[in-house]
Motif scaffolding. Structure first.
Motif, PDB file in Angstrom:
ATOM      1  N   LEU A 162       0.838  -1.193   0.000  1.00  0.00           N
ATOM      2  CA  LEU A 162       0.000   0.000   0.000  1.00  0.00           C
ATOM      3  C   LEU A 162       0.878   1.251   0.000  1.00  0.00           C
ATOM      4  CD1 LEU A 162      -2.748  -1.079   2.564  1.00  0.00           C
ATOM      5  CD2 LEU A 162      -2.985  -0.889   0.089  1.00  0.00           C
ATOM      6  N   GLY A 163       0.617   2.111  -0.970  1.00  0.00           N
ATOM      7  CA  GLY A 163       1.380   3.349  -1.065  1.00  0.00           C
ATOM      8  C   GLY A 163       2.765   3.181  -1.651  1.00  0.00           C
ATOM      9  N   GLY A 164       3.100   2.009  -2.174  1.00  0.00           N
ATOM     10  CA  GLY A 164       4.448   1.762  -2.675  1.00  0.00           C
ATOM     11  C   GLY A 164       4.535   1.577  -4.174  1.00  0.00           C
ATOM     12  N   PHE A 165       3.495   1.947  -4.897  1.00  0.00           N
ATOM     13  CA  PHE A 165       3.529   1.757  -6.350  1.00  0.00           C
ATOM     14  C   PHE A 165       4.151   2.966  -7.032  1.00  0.00           C
ATOM     15  CE2 PHE A 165       1.555   2.627 -10.485  1.00  0.00           C
ATOM     16  CZ  PHE A 165       1.978   1.506 -11.181  1.00  0.00           C
ATOM     17  N   TYR A 166       4.967   2.661  -8.051  1.00  0.00           N
ATOM     18  CA  TYR A 166       5.527   3.705  -8.913  1.00  0.00           C
ATOM     19  C   TYR A 166       5.602   3.143 -10.326  1.00  0.00           C
ATOM     20  CZ  TYR A 166       8.582   7.328 -10.759  1.00  0.00           C
ATOM     21  OH  TYR A 166       9.100   8.347 -11.510  1.00  0.00           O
ATOM     22  N   PRO A 167       5.063   3.856 -11.342  1.00  0.00           N
ATOM     23  CA  PRO A 167       5.064   3.315 -12.710  1.00  0.00           C
ATOM     24  C   PRO A 167       6.472   3.118 -13.249  1.00  0.00           C
ATOM     25  CG  PRO A 167       4.369   5.621 -12.700  1.00  0.00           C
ATOM     26  CD  PRO A 167       4.438   5.189 -11.278  1.00  0.00           C
ATOM     27  N   GLU A 168       6.768   1.896 -13.637  1.00  0.00           N
ATOM     28  CA  GLU A 168       8.089   1.580 -14.156  1.00  0.00           C
ATOM     29  C   GLU A 168       8.103   1.683 -15.678  1.00  0.00           C
ATOM     30  OE1 GLU A 168       9.171  -2.221 -12.676  1.00  0.00           O
ATOM     31  OE2 GLU A 168       9.160  -1.610 -10.569  1.00  0.00           O
ATOM     32  N   GLN A 169       9.285   1.510 -16.243  1.00  0.00           N
ATOM     33  CA  GLN A 169       9.459   1.710 -17.675  1.00  0.00           C
ATOM     34  C   GLN A 169       8.707   0.666 -18.495  1.00  0.00           C
ATOM     35  OE1 GLN A 169      13.558   1.797 -18.864  1.00  0.00           O
ATOM     36  NE2 GLN A 169      13.129   2.503 -20.945  1.00  0.00           N
ATOM     37  N   ASN A 170       8.628  -0.575 -18.000  1.00  0.00           N
ATOM     38  CA  ASN A 170       7.934  -1.609 -18.769  1.00  0.00           C
ATOM     39  C   ASN A 170       6.443  -1.328 -18.883  1.00  0.00           C
ATOM     40  OD1 ASN A 170       7.515  -1.995 -16.049  1.00  0.00           O
ATOM     41  ND2 ASN A 170       7.535  -4.223 -16.167  1.00  0.00           N
ATOM     42  N   ILE A 171       5.865  -0.689 -17.862  1.00  0.00           N
ATOM     43  CA  ILE A 171       4.449  -0.326 -17.933  1.00  0.00           C
ATOM     44  C   ILE A 171       4.229   0.748 -18.988  1.00  0.00           C
ATOM     45  CG2 ILE A 171       2.505   0.610 -16.629  1.00  0.00           C
ATOM     46  CD1 ILE A 171       3.719  -0.549 -14.117  1.00  0.00           C
ATOM     47  N   LEU A 172       5.125   1.726 -19.054  1.00  0.00           N
ATOM     48  CA  LEU A 172       5.002   2.787 -20.060  1.00  0.00           C
ATOM     49  C   LEU A 172       5.169   2.221 -21.471  1.00  0.00           C
ATOM     50  CD1 LEU A 172       7.041   5.609 -18.264  1.00  0.00           C
ATOM     51  CD2 LEU A 172       4.567   5.237 -18.260  1.00  0.00           C
ATOM     52  N   LYS A 173       6.110   1.269 -21.644  1.00  0.00           N
ATOM     53  CA  LYS A 173       6.283   0.652 -22.959  1.00  0.00           C
ATOM     54  C   LYS A 173       5.038  -0.143 -23.354  1.00  0.00           C
ATOM     55  CE  LYS A 173      11.344   0.238 -22.917  1.00  0.00           C
ATOM     56  NZ  LYS A 173      12.496  -0.703 -22.940  1.00  0.00           N
ATOM     57  N   TYR A 174       4.460  -0.841 -22.389  1.00  0.00           N
ATOM     58  CA  TYR A 174       3.261  -1.631 -22.681  1.00  0.00           C
ATOM     59  C   TYR A 174       2.095  -0.723 -23.035  1.00  0.00           C
ATOM     60  CZ  TYR A 174       0.133  -5.652 -22.308  1.00  0.00           C
ATOM     61  OH  TYR A 174      -0.755  -6.658 -22.587  1.00  0.00           O
ATOM     62  N   ALA A 175       1.975   0.407 -22.339  1.00  0.00           N
ATOM     63  CA  ALA A 175       0.913   1.360 -22.659  1.00  0.00           C
ATOM     64  C   ALA A 175       1.117   1.964 -24.046  1.00  0.00           C
ATOM     65  CB  ALA A 175       0.865   2.459 -21.606  1.00  0.00           C
ATOM     66  N   SER A 176       2.365   2.223 -24.422  1.00  0.00           N
ATOM     67  CA  SER A 176       2.642   2.754 -25.769  1.00  0.00           C
ATOM     68  C   SER A 176       2.252   1.739 -26.832  1.00  0.00           C
ATOM     69  CB  SER A 176       4.127   3.109 -25.889  1.00  0.00           C
ATOM     70  OG  SER A 176       4.499   4.080 -24.938  1.00  0.00           O
ATOM     71  N   GLN A 177       2.569   0.472 -26.590  1.00  0.00           N
ATOM     72  CA  GLN A 177       2.167  -0.569 -27.537  1.00  0.00           C
ATOM     73  C   GLN A 177       0.655  -0.703 -27.583  1.00  0.00           C
ATOM     74  OE1 GLN A 177       4.166  -2.230 -29.652  1.00  0.00           O
ATOM     75  NE2 GLN A 177       2.304  -3.129 -30.514  1.00  0.00           N
ATOM     76  N   GLY A 178      -0.006  -0.494 -26.440  1.00  0.00           N
ATOM     77  CA  GLY A 178      -1.465  -0.526 -26.408  1.00  0.00           C
ATOM     78  C   GLY A 178      -2.081   0.583 -27.242  1.00  0.00           C
ATOM     79  N   MET A 179      -1.445   1.761 -27.266  1.00  0.00           N
ATOM     80  CA  MET A 179      -1.928   2.852 -28.112  1.00  0.00           C
ATOM     81  C   MET A 179      -1.801   2.495 -29.584  1.00  0.00           C
ATOM     82  SD  MET A 179      -3.173   5.385 -26.426  1.00  0.00           S
ATOM     83  CE  MET A 179      -3.123   6.615 -27.715  1.00  0.00           C
ATOM     84  N   VAL A 180      -0.701   1.831 -29.944  1.00  0.00           N
ATOM     85  CA  VAL A 180      -0.539   1.383 -31.333  1.00  0.00           C
ATOM     86  C   VAL A 180      -1.604   0.354 -31.694  1.00  0.00           C
ATOM     87  CG1 VAL A 180       1.015   0.222 -32.942  1.00  0.00           C
ATOM     88  CG2 VAL A 180       1.935   1.862 -31.298  1.00  0.00           C
ATOM     89  N   ASN A 181      -1.871  -0.587 -30.785  1.00  0.00           N
ATOM     90  CA  ASN A 181      -2.890  -1.608 -31.039  1.00  0.00           C
ATOM     91  C   ASN A 181      -4.280  -0.997 -31.123  1.00  0.00           C
ATOM     92  OD1 ASN A 181      -0.961  -3.638 -31.044  1.00  0.00           O
ATOM     93  ND2 ASN A 181      -1.214  -4.087 -28.863  1.00  0.00           N
ATOM     94  N   LEU A 182      -4.506   0.105 -30.411  1.00  0.00           N
ATOM     95  CA  LEU A 182      -5.813   0.767 -30.464  1.00  0.00           C
ATOM     96  C   LEU A 182      -6.149   1.172 -31.893  1.00  0.00           C
ATOM     97  CD1 LEU A 182      -7.164   3.346 -27.946  1.00  0.00           C
ATOM     98  CD2 LEU A 182      -7.291   3.882 -30.372  1.00  0.00           C
ATOM     99  N   PHE A 183      -5.212   1.835 -32.569  1.00  0.00           N
ATOM    100  CA  PHE A 183      -5.458   2.260 -33.946  1.00  0.00           C
ATOM    101  C   PHE A 183      -5.407   1.078 -34.912  1.00  0.00           C
ATOM    102  CE2 PHE A 183      -3.876   6.078 -31.810  1.00  0.00           C
ATOM    103  CZ  PHE A 183      -4.828   6.998 -32.192  1.00  0.00           C
TER     104      PHE A 183
END
Length: 259
Positions: A162-183
């Motif tokens: 609890l209270g210890g989460f911080y977005p790491e680089q792999n999450i940002l890369k996965y979200a970027s790939q998700g944006m590509v898959n969206l289109f």
């Protein structure tokens, strides 16, 4: 008296942060953030989930009972909100692909002006996009996606403090790939209707050259709408299958991304 002793600072902070995490579930996660669900129901469900998951929760690792202040609680609460935002965005990107396909289909059918209020997001959306969004939401409930989200929330208490989460680089890369898959998948889903309506436009163009009396507005648009609806009914099962595959892929990847 035993209950009063149970309300110590450590338990109060743990309960507060867990309440913020379950509250983020109601704000960012699909189905749970539906606009048609009353806010009182969402708040009650969040409180009940907090009570249910509280025995599984552990206090923050860096909790200092003597130095707790408002700034500390705000930062910890923002960390929990960030967790809900990151997971919710990854899941909503799959819904976004279907919504994008619906907008393209509505535009090619001439329904882009016929917008209605999307009950899930509360914003104006084309008619076909609204229909597809409701269908895939039913598919999400059909394969127990909402239960998998709750399981992720309960299972994550063991690995994400609890209270210890911080977005790491792999999450940002996965979200970027998700944006590509969206289109990409948005175009793939709408491609059969786009291709057939484009072919019908070519045929109508040749008819107007050979038959100038051919009235495109009276005959052409009803034919295009009929073709689009027939193709949409034919590929509806494929759309649901593509959505289910993408959503299950994201749900299966969540543990490796966040744990």
């Amino acid at each position: 008296m035993e209950f009063v002793n149970y309300l110590g600072q450590e338990n109060v902070v743990t309960f507060f942060l867990l309440l913020v995490r379950t509250g983020a579930l109601m704000v960012f996660f699909p189905f749970f953030n539906h606009m048609q669900i009353p806010m009182t129901i969402k708040a009650t469900l969040s409180f009940m989930l907090t009570l249910y998951l509280f025995p599984l929760a552990t206090p923050p690792a860096n909790l200092d009972l003597d130095g707790i202040n408002v700034q500390y609680l705000i930062l910890e609460a923002l960390s929990e909100l960030m967790l809900g935002l990151c997971v919710g965005v990854l899941l909503m990107l799959v819904f976004g692909a279907v919504q994008l396909a619906g907008e393209q289909i509505s535009m090619i059918m001439g329904f882009s002006m016929a917008t209605v209020i999307d009950p899930q997001s509360g914003i104006n959306a084309p008619l076909i996009s609204n229909i597809l969004n409701l269908i895939v939401l039913l598919a999400f409930l059909l394969f127990d996606g909402h239960h998998l989200v709750l399981y992720f929330l309960a299972y994550g208490l063991e690995y994400i403090p609890l209270g210890g989460f911080y977005p790491e680089q792999n999450i940002l890369k996965y979200a970027s790939q998700g944006m590509v898959n969206l289109f990409l998948y948005g175009f793939i889903i709408s491609f059969p209707i786009l291709a057939l309506t484009l072919m019908s436009d070519l045929i109508f163009g040749m008819l107007m050259k050979t038959m100038p009396q051919f009235n495109l507005l009276v005959v052409g648009f009803p034919i295009k709408i009929t073709i689009a609806f027939v193709v949409l009914m034919a590929i509806l099962a494929v759309i649901v299958k593509v959505f289910t595959t993408l959503m299950m892929r994201v749900l299966n990847d969540l543990p490796s991304l966040f744990f």
